[in-house]
Design a protein around this motif. Structure first.
Motif, PDB file in Angstrom:
ATOM      1  N   LEU A   1       0.790   6.434 -39.378  1.00  0.00           N
ATOM      2  CA  LEU A   1       2.455   6.984 -39.848  1.00  0.00           C
ATOM      3  C   LEU A   1       1.907   6.309 -40.984  1.00  0.00           C
ATOM      4  O   LEU A   1       2.042   5.303 -41.350  1.00  0.00           O
ATOM      5  CB  LEU A   1       3.797   6.958 -38.136  1.00  0.00           C
ATOM      6  CG  LEU A   1       4.574   6.666 -39.555  1.00  0.00           C
ATOM      7  CD1 LEU A   1       5.446   8.604 -39.095  1.00  0.00           C
ATOM      8  CD2 LEU A   1       5.980   6.613 -38.404  1.00  0.00           C
TER       9      LEU A   1
ATOM     10  N   HIS B   1       4.898   3.513 -32.706  1.00  0.00           N
ATOM     11  CA  HIS B   1       3.741   4.561 -33.554  1.00  0.00           C
ATOM     12  C   HIS B   1       3.202   4.751 -31.722  1.00  0.00           C
ATOM     13  O   HIS B   1       3.084   3.746 -31.188  1.00  0.00           O
ATOM     14  CB  HIS B   1       3.749   3.776 -34.049  1.00  0.00           C
ATOM     15  CG  HIS B   1       2.417   4.675 -34.750  1.00  0.00           C
ATOM     16  ND1 HIS B   1       2.901   6.226 -34.914  1.00  0.00           N
ATOM     17  CD2 HIS B   1       0.381   4.743 -34.611  1.00  0.00           C
ATOM     18  CE1 HIS B   1       2.220   6.930 -35.258  1.00  0.00           C
ATOM     19  NE2 HIS B   1       1.669   6.407 -35.572  1.00  0.00           N
TER      20      HIS B   1
ATOM     21  N   LYS C   1      13.594  19.221 -39.957  1.00  0.00           N
ATOM     22  CA  LYS C   1      12.214  18.450 -41.013  1.00  0.00           C
ATOM     23  C   LYS C   1      12.334  17.211 -41.722  1.00  0.00           C
ATOM     24  O   LYS C   1      13.313  16.818 -41.749  1.00  0.00           O
ATOM     25  CB  LYS C   1      11.853  19.276 -42.277  1.00  0.00           C
ATOM     26  CG  LYS C   1      11.062  20.510 -41.625  1.00  0.00           C
ATOM     27  CD  LYS C   1      10.815  21.721 -42.796  1.00  0.00           C
ATOM     28  CE  LYS C   1      10.438  22.791 -42.264  1.00  0.00           C
ATOM     29  NZ  LYS C   1       9.905  24.578 -43.555  1.00  0.00           N
TER      30      LYS C   1
ATOM     31  N   LEU D   1      10.221  11.439 -33.668  1.00  0.00           N
ATOM     32  CA  LEU D   1       8.540  11.819 -35.020  1.00  0.00           C
ATOM     33  C   LEU D   1       7.455  12.997 -34.161  1.00  0.00           C
ATOM     34  O   LEU D   1       7.287  12.258 -33.663  1.00  0.00           O
ATOM     35  CB  LEU D   1       8.766  10.595 -35.674  1.00  0.00           C
ATOM     36  CG  LEU D   1       9.658   9.553 -35.874  1.00  0.00           C
ATOM     37  CD1 LEU D   1       9.447   8.850 -37.432  1.00  0.00           C
ATOM     38  CD2 LEU D   1      10.487  10.707 -37.266  1.00  0.00           C
ATOM     39  N   ILE D   2       7.627  14.096 -35.039  1.00  0.00           N
ATOM     40  CA  ILE D   2       6.624  14.594 -34.596  1.00  0.00           C
ATOM     41  C   ILE D   2       5.636  15.214 -35.052  1.00  0.00           C
ATOM     42  O   ILE D   2       6.869  15.609 -36.439  1.00  0.00           O
ATOM     43  CB  ILE D   2       7.356  16.332 -33.837  1.00  0.00           C
ATOM     44  CG1 ILE D   2       7.701  15.410 -32.486  1.00  0.00           C
ATOM     45  CG2 ILE D   2       6.423  17.321 -33.032  1.00  0.00           C
ATOM     46  CD1 ILE D   2       9.112  16.054 -31.771  1.00  0.00           C
ATOM     47  N   ASP D   3       4.715  15.296 -34.918  1.00  0.00           N
ATOM     48  CA  ASP D   3       3.830  16.215 -36.377  1.00  0.00           C
ATOM     49  C   ASP D   3       3.737  17.251 -36.763  1.00  0.00           C
ATOM     50  O   ASP D   3       3.883  18.229 -34.961  1.00  0.00           O
ATOM     51  CB  ASP D   3       2.264  15.437 -36.134  1.00  0.00           C
ATOM     52  CG  ASP D   3       1.372  16.619 -36.747  1.00  0.00           C
ATOM     53  OD1 ASP D   3       1.400  16.892 -37.796  1.00  0.00           O
ATOM     54  OD2 ASP D   3       0.197  15.609 -36.994  1.00  0.00           O
ATOM     55  N   PRO D   4       4.332  18.140 -37.531  1.00  0.00           N
ATOM     56  CA  PRO D   4       4.956  19.581 -37.619  1.00  0.00           C
ATOM     57  C   PRO D   4       3.372  20.383 -37.898  1.00  0.00           C
ATOM     58  O   PRO D   4       3.337  21.374 -37.613  1.00  0.00           O
ATOM     59  CB  PRO D   4       5.092  19.485 -39.064  1.00  0.00           C
ATOM     60  CG  PRO D   4       4.737  18.941 -39.772  1.00  0.00           C
ATOM     61  CD  PRO D   4       4.977  17.485 -38.628  1.00  0.00           C
TER      62      PRO D   4
ATOM     63  N   THR E   1       3.734  13.933 -30.596  1.00  0.00           N
ATOM     64  CA  THR E   1       4.574  12.737 -31.420  1.00  0.00           C
ATOM     65  C   THR E   1       4.230  11.895 -31.550  1.00  0.00           C
ATOM     66  O   THR E   1       2.902  11.135 -31.032  1.00  0.00           O
ATOM     67  CB  THR E   1       5.577  12.554 -29.403  1.00  0.00           C
ATOM     68  OG1 THR E   1       5.667  13.715 -28.535  1.00  0.00           O
ATOM     69  CG2 THR E   1       6.905  11.521 -29.619  1.00  0.00           C
ATOM     70  N   LEU E   2       4.526  11.303 -32.484  1.00  0.00           N
ATOM     71  CA  LEU E   2       4.461  10.422 -33.493  1.00  0.00           C
ATOM     72  C   LEU E   2       4.456   9.244 -32.696  1.00  0.00           C
ATOM     73  O   LEU E   2       3.973   7.930 -33.062  1.00  0.00           O
ATOM     74  CB  LEU E   2       4.120  10.856 -35.049  1.00  0.00           C
ATOM     75  CG  LEU E   2       3.462  11.545 -35.650  1.00  0.00           C
ATOM     76  CD1 LEU E   2       4.052  11.772 -36.705  1.00  0.00           C
ATOM     77  CD2 LEU E   2       2.341  11.752 -35.270  1.00  0.00           C
TER      78      LEU E   2
ATOM     79  N   HIS F   1       5.416  10.177 -45.359  1.00  0.00           N
ATOM     80  CA  HIS F   1       5.161  11.248 -43.907  1.00  0.00           C
ATOM     81  C   HIS F   1       5.540  12.711 -44.114  1.00  0.00           C
ATOM     82  O   HIS F   1       6.904  11.912 -43.707  1.00  0.00           O
ATOM     83  CB  HIS F   1       4.400  10.443 -42.785  1.00  0.00           C
ATOM     84  CG  HIS F   1       3.344  10.973 -41.441  1.00  0.00           C
ATOM     85  ND1 HIS F   1       2.191  10.325 -41.849  1.00  0.00           N
ATOM     86  CD2 HIS F   1       3.019  11.888 -41.305  1.00  0.00           C
ATOM     87  CE1 HIS F   1       1.774  11.186 -40.735  1.00  0.00           C
ATOM     88  NE2 HIS F   1       2.269  12.760 -40.745  1.00  0.00           N
ATOM     89  N   ARG F   2       4.898  13.290 -43.936  1.00  0.00           N
ATOM     90  CA  ARG F   2       6.356  14.581 -43.413  1.00  0.00           C
ATOM     91  C   ARG F   2       5.873  15.060 -42.089  1.00  0.00           C
ATOM     92  O   ARG F   2       5.265  15.157 -41.595  1.00  0.00           O
ATOM     93  CB  ARG F   2       6.132  15.649 -44.377  1.00  0.00           C
ATOM     94  CG  ARG F   2       6.496  15.813 -45.804  1.00  0.00           C
ATOM     95  CD  ARG F   2       6.391  17.672 -47.016  1.00  0.00           C
ATOM     96  NE  ARG F   2       6.563  16.677 -47.914  1.00  0.00           N
ATOM     97  CZ  ARG F   2       7.788  17.370 -48.235  1.00  0.00           C
ATOM     98  NH1 ARG F   2       8.231  16.989 -47.847  1.00  0.00           N
ATOM     99  NH2 ARG F   2       7.916  17.043 -49.866  1.00  0.00           N
ATOM    100  N   VAL F   3       7.591  15.393 -41.591  1.00  0.00           N
ATOM    101  CA  VAL F   3       7.102  15.028 -39.930  1.00  0.00           C
ATOM    102  C   VAL F   3       8.124  16.026 -39.921  1.00  0.00           C
ATOM    103  O   VAL F   3       9.728  16.173 -40.030  1.00  0.00           O
ATOM    104  CB  VAL F   3       7.593  13.432 -39.590  1.00  0.00           C
ATOM    105  CG1 VAL F   3       6.862  12.383 -39.947  1.00  0.00           C
ATOM    106  CG2 VAL F   3       9.160  13.504 -39.415  1.00  0.00           C
TER     107      VAL F   3
END
Length: 414
Positions: A330, A324, A346, A391-394, A399-400, A334-336
């Motif tokens: 995270l 992370h 998605k 994994l990316i925050d929409p 970048t997560l 969590h939606r990413v």
């Protein structure tokens, strides 16, 4: 210098005050890779601090905050060359709170130098850095035991540290490693072999970096071409031209070979391969090419072209180990966005079994991610390119986490 000279990407890692920046500075200085004005600037700053000689650590600690605190904060990339090889060096921080930076620097490295202070031996951060090297499947590891001048260049001290590290490396499943006793401050065994450690008969660090085998086995792995761009020039000369361009991530493609397009699963044959605008019979990693196929198949950016008989698993449930890297936690649910190769979909974090449903900055843990669309994902152990994802925050594109998929060809099967 030969135009075909090899390039080695390597990273350095070590605990705070192990002398990593000094080691890198010595490597650059003694290999004559430092410009005169850079050295003059270092000498001026060193003199203003009352130091007798140039502080070579200043050659790598480029940020003002780093210079003022005397620590490395960010990943510093350095490019240098010798007559035998080119080098891309990622100098990574030693603080535990910058573990994510070490992951960034080592993710594309073919060799990692793990630095240990001879006075302290193997410590928690040493074990952590070795674990990251094992996790990222770095092909070569060097254990550099630094500050040998402060332990009177004694062989038993070096041997004890090597034994301790070997025990931990075996637990991690690390490949064989090379151990080198050095003094970055005095220059022993960094560029030139030391005359003060006659009991050591191995190479100096730079000599090892110049001769360690550079991994070219990507061309011998199962072929993978993530499609980056569909080319349709629509010119009078080529009215029906349609090509699928990208960088070959692994393996070799040949004209006439039967291939499968994923995730659709449609099969066809390669009608032609264009490299630098010229047709070729075959192409291999890491070349950037355009592939033309025999049949009219719907192919778009993000699709993966693979050999018909050697396709990765198609899955919507990815089990992986992630580091992370974001300041925001995270959490399960969590939606990413999940970016894999040239494809972004998605997704939702279904579970974080290694932690109580939550990862914070610099945590390394296990996750299960469910994607909205099926993906063709290799196991990271089989391919560092097509087994990795982000994994990316929409909401803001942050970048997560950086992920490494599990499995032995069947991703998502546990």
């Amino acid at each position: 210098m030969s135009p075909t000279i090899e390039t080695l990407r390597f990273a350095t890692a070590g605990s705070v005050d192990d002398g990593k920046s000094t080691l890198v500075g010595r490597l650059l200085h003694d290999s004559k890779s430092v410009l005169a004005d850079q050295l003059e600037a270092v000498e001026r700053v060193s003199a203003s601090r009352g130091q007798d000689g140039p502080d070579l650590a200043l050659l790598t600690d480029g940020l003002r905050a780093e210079r003022e605190q005397g620590i490395t904060i960010d990943v510093a990339y350095r490019y240098f060359a010798t007559p035998r090889r080119r080098f891309i060096l990622a100098d990574t921080p030693g603080h535990v709170q910058y573990t994510r930076n070490m992951v960034t620097g080592a993710s594309t490295a073919e060799l990692t130098v793990v630095l240990v202070d001879a006075r302290n031996g193997v410590v928690e951060q040493t074990r952590r850095h070795a674990a990251i090297a094992a996790l990222l499947r770095v092909p070569h590891v060097v254990l550099a035991v630094n500050k040998m001048d402060l332990v009177a260049y004694e062989e038993p001290v070096f041997d004890r540290i090597v034994r301790d590290f070997a025990t931990h490396a075996a637990e991690l499943g690390l490949p064989t490693f090379t151990s080198i006793p050095v003094s970055a401050l005095a220059g022993d065994n960094v560029v030139d072999r030391s005359t003060r450690m006659n009991w050591y008969h191995g190479p100096a660090l730079l000599e090892h970096l110049e001769t360690v085998p550079v991994s070219h086995d990507l061309a011998h792995r199962p072929a993978r071409l993530p499609v980056q761009y569909v080319i349709r020039p629509q010119t009078a000369e080529h009215p029906d031209y349609r090509g699928y361009a990208g960088q070959i991530a692994a393996g070799t493609f040949r004209v006439g070979e039967e291939v499968t397009v994923l995730p659709s699963g449609r099969t066809t044959r390669i009608a032609g391969i264009d490299l630098l605008g010229e047709p070729v019979d075959m192409a291999f990693a890491p070349q950037s090419v355009t592939i033309r196929i025999q049949d009219d198949i719907d192919i778009s950016r993000g699709d993966l072209i693979v050999p018909a008989g050697d396709a990765p698993a198609i899955t919507q449930d990815i089990e992986a180990t992630v580091c992370h890297v974001a300041d925001q936690p995270l959490t399960a649910g969590h939606r990413v966005l999940l970016k894999h190769g040239t494809r972004t979909v998605k997704a939702i974090v279904k579970d974080i079994p290694s932690h109580p449903g939550r990862l914070v900055a610099n945590d390394i843990g296990r996750v299960v991610v469910r994607t909205a669309e099926p993906l063709a994902v290799d196991a990271y152990a089989d391919s560092r390119r097509t087994g990795a994802f982000l994994l990316i925050d929409p909401a803001d594109g942050t970048t997560l986490a950086a992920g490494m998929a599990d499995g032995s060809g069947n991703v998502g099967q546990g």
